[in-house]
Every structure is written in C-alpha cells, then in structure tokens.
Write a protein that holds these residues in place. Structure first.
Motif, PDB file in Angstrom:
ATOM      1  N   LYS A 294       0.855  -1.187   0.000  1.00 54.52           N
ATOM      2  CA  LYS A 294       0.000   0.000   0.000  1.00 54.52           C
ATOM      3  C   LYS A 294       0.891   1.237   0.000  1.00 54.52           C
ATOM      4  O   LYS A 294       1.854   1.325   0.777  1.00 54.52           O
ATOM      5  N   LEU A 295       0.601   2.180  -0.872  1.00 51.47           N
ATOM      6  CA  LEU A 295       1.331   3.445  -0.937  1.00 51.47           C
ATOM      7  C   LEU A 295       0.421   4.556  -0.460  1.00 51.47           C
ATOM      8  O   LEU A 295      -0.740   4.653  -0.900  1.00 51.47           O
ATOM      9  N   GLU A 296       0.930   5.405   0.434  1.00 50.17           N
ATOM     10  CA  GLU A 296       0.097   6.449   1.043  1.00 50.17           C
ATOM     11  C   GLU A 296       0.756   7.817   0.913  1.00 50.17           C
ATOM     12  O   GLU A 296       1.986   7.945   0.878  1.00 50.17           O
ATOM     13  N   ASN A 297      -0.112   8.831   0.887  1.00 49.94           N
ATOM     14  CA  ASN A 297       0.328  10.220   0.985  1.00 49.94           C
ATOM     15  C   ASN A 297       0.703  10.512   2.436  1.00 49.94           C
ATOM     16  O   ASN A 297       0.003  10.084   3.364  1.00 49.94           O
ATOM     17  N   LEU A 298       1.802  11.242   2.664  1.00 47.49           N
ATOM     18  CA  LEU A 298       2.252  11.506   4.037  1.00 47.49           C
ATOM     19  C   LEU A 298       1.254  12.328   4.838  1.00 47.49           C
ATOM     20  O   LEU A 298       1.002  12.061   6.005  1.00 47.49           O
ATOM     21  N   SER A 301      -3.464  10.043   4.789  1.00 42.42           N
ATOM     22  CA  SER A 301      -3.372   8.611   4.503  1.00 42.42           C
ATOM     23  C   SER A 301      -4.565   8.087   3.725  1.00 42.42           C
ATOM     24  O   SER A 301      -4.519   6.964   3.192  1.00 42.42           O
ATOM     25  N   SER A 302      -5.656   8.867   3.632  1.00 42.50           N
ATOM     26  CA  SER A 302      -6.800   8.428   2.831  1.00 42.50           C
ATOM     27  C   SER A 302      -6.490   8.498   1.330  1.00 42.50           C
ATOM     28  O   SER A 302      -7.198   7.912   0.510  1.00 42.50           O
ATOM     29  N   LYS A 303      -5.432   9.219   0.983  1.00 39.92           N
ATOM     30  CA  LYS A 303      -4.974   9.258  -0.407  1.00 39.92           C
ATOM     31  C   LYS A 303      -3.965   8.121  -0.577  1.00 39.92           C
ATOM     32  O   LYS A 303      -2.776   8.263  -0.251  1.00 39.92           O
ATOM     33  N   ASN A 304      -4.434   6.988  -1.034  1.00 37.75           N
ATOM     34  CA  ASN A 304      -3.590   5.813  -1.073  1.00 37.75           C
ATOM     35  C   ASN A 304      -3.982   4.898  -2.224  1.00 37.75           C
ATOM     36  O   ASN A 304      -5.029   5.074  -2.853  1.00 37.75           O
ATOM     37  N   LYS A 305      -3.125   3.921  -2.465  1.00 37.88           N
ATOM     38  CA  LYS A 305      -3.416   2.876  -3.444  1.00 37.88           C
ATOM     39  C   LYS A 305      -2.787   1.590  -2.939  1.00 37.88           C
ATOM     40  O   LYS A 305      -1.610   1.588  -2.521  1.00 37.88           O
ATOM     41  N   GLU A 306      -3.550   0.490  -2.948  1.00 36.33           N
ATOM     42  CA  GLU A 306      -3.029  -0.791  -2.484  1.00 36.33           C
ATOM     43  C   GLU A 306      -3.223  -1.854  -3.556  1.00 36.33           C
ATOM     44  O   GLU A 306      -4.236  -1.886  -4.254  1.00 36.33           O
ATOM     45  N   ILE A 307      -2.207  -2.715  -3.676  1.00 36.95           N
ATOM     46  CA  ILE A 307      -2.202  -3.786  -4.672  1.00 36.95           C
ATOM     47  C   ILE A 307      -1.814  -5.088  -3.977  1.00 36.95           C
ATOM     48  O   ILE A 307      -0.893  -5.112  -3.144  1.00 36.95           O
ATOM     49  N   ASP A 308      -2.500  -6.174  -4.336  1.00 38.59           N
ATOM     50  CA  ASP A 308      -2.214  -7.492  -3.778  1.00 38.59           C
ATOM     51  C   ASP A 308      -1.406  -8.330  -4.763  1.00 38.59           C
ATOM     52  O   ASP A 308      -1.531  -8.200  -5.986  1.00 38.59           O
TER      53      ASP A 308
END
Length: 360
Positions: A294-298, A301-308
């Motif tokens: 998961k990559l998040e904005n510092l 954190s609601s601005k994020n993208k997660e990949i499995d």
C-alpha cells in the motif's frame, strides 16, 4: 386707603423688576481665562507605551491634549475625565489647553519621557526538523516583549527574521555544521534581552527507493501496527535471487489483527512519471499467502493505493510485482506499507522482504 395703594404700587414695581432680571443676557465677556492648568501622566508599566493623562484646571469646560508625538488631532477631555494615548519610546512635550465657555484658553506644556524596560523570562525553543537534518524550528516566549528577532548564525551580515509569540519559524541551513542561534526579545524601544544557543545540523540522511536495507548508517525506521513487528535483520536465507547480507523481517505476532503490518517513510515522493510498477522480494515458509503493498500520501493517509500479490513458493525467495498503473498521480506517495498473509489473523509467523524498487 392710601396704605393699600402704596402696597399695590410696590407689588407692581416688584413684578417689573423680576421680569427685567429674567430677560437679562449673561455677560460672557466677564468670564475669566482658565486657571491652574496641569495634568498627571501615568505610564503603564507593561511596555505597551500607553499613558493615562488626567488634566485638571479651574473655570473651564473642556481640555485639548496635544501629545507632541506627531499626532495631528488633539485628544478631547471633559473636566474630571482621562484619556489614554500610546507613545513610542522617547521624550515628548505634551501641551494641555483648557477652554472656557466663551472660548478663552490657558495652556501648559509638560515634558513626558517614555522608556520601555527590558523583557524578562525569555525562553527560546529550538528544535530539529524531523524530515530534514539541515533544518531547525524556532519559537520563543517572554514577558514585556512586543516581538522577537532570530539570527541563525549562518551569515555575519544576515538580516534577522522577526516573529511574534506563538509563531514558529523554520530555517534550513545550506551546509552542515554548528551555528550560534541568537534570539532577541524586543520592545518598542532600545531595551531588549537575548539568548544564544548552539545548534548542530548534519547532511540529510535520505531514505529512498530502492530499499535494500544494506546501509549501516541509514535509519530504516519502521512503524508497526496491528500486532506486527518489522526490523532490519541478517539474511538467514541467503541464496537464489537474494544473496544480500541484510533484509527486512516482519513477525506477525500471535493474535495480531488480520490487517497487521508495517510501513517505512521515504524522504522524497515516488516518481510514477515513467515506472508504474513496484517489485519486492519475499521469503516465507507459507505459500499461497496474500502479500499486500500500500502506498500512502504523508499528509493524508486516505490518499492511497493498495495492490495485492500472491506468494506461490515456500522456503525460497520470490520476487513479487505490484502493478500501480491505476494509481492517482495527482497525489504524492512517500509511505510504503507492507502486509503479509493479509486477511488472516497472526499466528507468530515470520516473513522476510528485500529490494523494494520500481520497475516497468
């Protein structure tokens, strides 16, 4: 009969005399000019420059106060009243003019010296900027001040930065070193007080991609949550595609949350202008588990993208690919979050990961 007529004549004469006095116009010219004009001037002892002026005099209806500090309009005070005026530091000739009903005036000029006293209890708060080892923040408190100045000690001819109590000033040095930071509490005049504190700043330690955990000086700082614990550890499984000495190690403790994981923050945002995929080497004794990145904005954190991705091998290193082509590039991402066996509660299993990097 004659006595009655005499009494009547006296009454009429009295009536005419009374009417004549009621219609008489007062002689204003007979009013004398005011006398005994003076004033008390009380300077407030708070460095505000406020002075309370109380004029007094005899035979007048109004005072005018000329402050002698360049103020164009005089202050107007009724008898028995006061007026407050704010002066800068200095000596002034205050003129008090008393006016009577007929416009006659008398005046007196009185010297006033306003001197500010030095502030007390100055405390300078200097702290490092967590994200940049060349940066510091400065704030200050004091009594009897009207502001502060800070000299960062980087340039002998520097112009100080002025600020108020409650402000926080941030400064970044060009070079590493030890500098003498001077904070001055000022007043409206010459009086001031200062403190000097040495600060040492160093070249920034940058943590960016790729993350291989091999540096002995970089602070690979993990933030753990949900019952997971990540650290940098010796590579206990050297071989195959990973022969490095150091790797990341995550233990998903017994009873840990299904979403337990850990993250590390980068010094700079990830650049997705060209490479939109992320790769990570993983070692586990349990095949078939879901590994989530998961990559998040510092800042948000609601601005994020997660990949499995799914681990298909056991007891050997496997490189997983996480495709972030659909990531919203209007945001920036500096926090890399990893989850192992996502969706399953912790049972004390240990997972290893290494070489987190971008790829096409």
């Amino acid at each position: 009969m004659k006595k009655i007529q005499l009494i009547g004549a006296l009454i009429v004469l009295s009536i005419f005399s009374s009417c004549s006095k009621e219609n008489e116009v007062p002689n204003l010219d007979a009013i004398n000019a005011p006398g005994n004009i003076t004033a008390t001037m009380d300077i407030k002892p708070d460095n505000s420059g406020d002075v309370v002026i109380r004029p007094s005099g005899e035979g007048l209806t109004q005072f005018q106060i000329f402050y002698g500090d360049g103020t164009t309009e005089p202050g107007i005070v009724n008898p028995g009243g006061t007026i407050t005026h704010t002066f800068l530091e200095g000596t002034f000739q205050v003129k008090v003019v008393g006016t009577t009903l007929n416009g006659k005036t008398s005046e007196v000029t009185m010297p006033l010296t306003v001197t500010y006293i030095a502030p007390t209890d100055l405390v300078a708060n200097i702290a490092p900027v967590p994200s940049n080892s060349l940066g510091i923040t400065v704030s200050a408190t004091a009594n009897l001040e009207n502001g502060f100045k800070v000299y960062f000690g980087e340039d002998p001819n520097e112009t100080p930065v002025t600020f108020l109590q409650g402000d926080v000033i941030t400064h970044f040095y060009t070079n590493a070193g030890t500098y003498q930071v001077k904070v001055v509490a000022t007043t409206g005049g010459a009086a001031s007080v200062e403190v000097i504190q040495p600060v040492t700043v160093t070249v920034p330690v940058l943590i960016n991609l790729p993350l291989d955990f091999e540096s002995a000086t970089l602070p690979y700082s993990f933030t753990n949550f949900g019952g997971a614990t990540a650290t940098v550890a010796d590579n206990a499984n050297i071989g195959g595609i990973d022969t490095s000495a150091k790797v990341g190690k995550l233990i998903k403790g017994a009873g840990a949350q299904v979403w337990a994981g850990s993250f590390i923050e980068l010094s700079n945002p990830i650049d997705f202008s060209v490479m939109k995929k992320m790769k990570m080497k993983v070692y586990s004794s349990n095949p078939g588990i879901v590994v989530k990145m998961k990559l998040e904005n510092l800042a948000d954190s609601s601005k994020n993208k997660e990949i499995d991705a799914t681990l298909t091998t056991a007891n050997s290193w496997q490189e997983l690919t996480f495709d972030f082509n659909s990531i919203n590039t209007t945001y920036t991402y500096q926090r890399v979050v990893v989850f192992f066996d996502f969706g399953v509660g912790g049972n004390g299993a240990t997972y290893y990961f290494d070489d987190i990097k971008q790829s096409n």
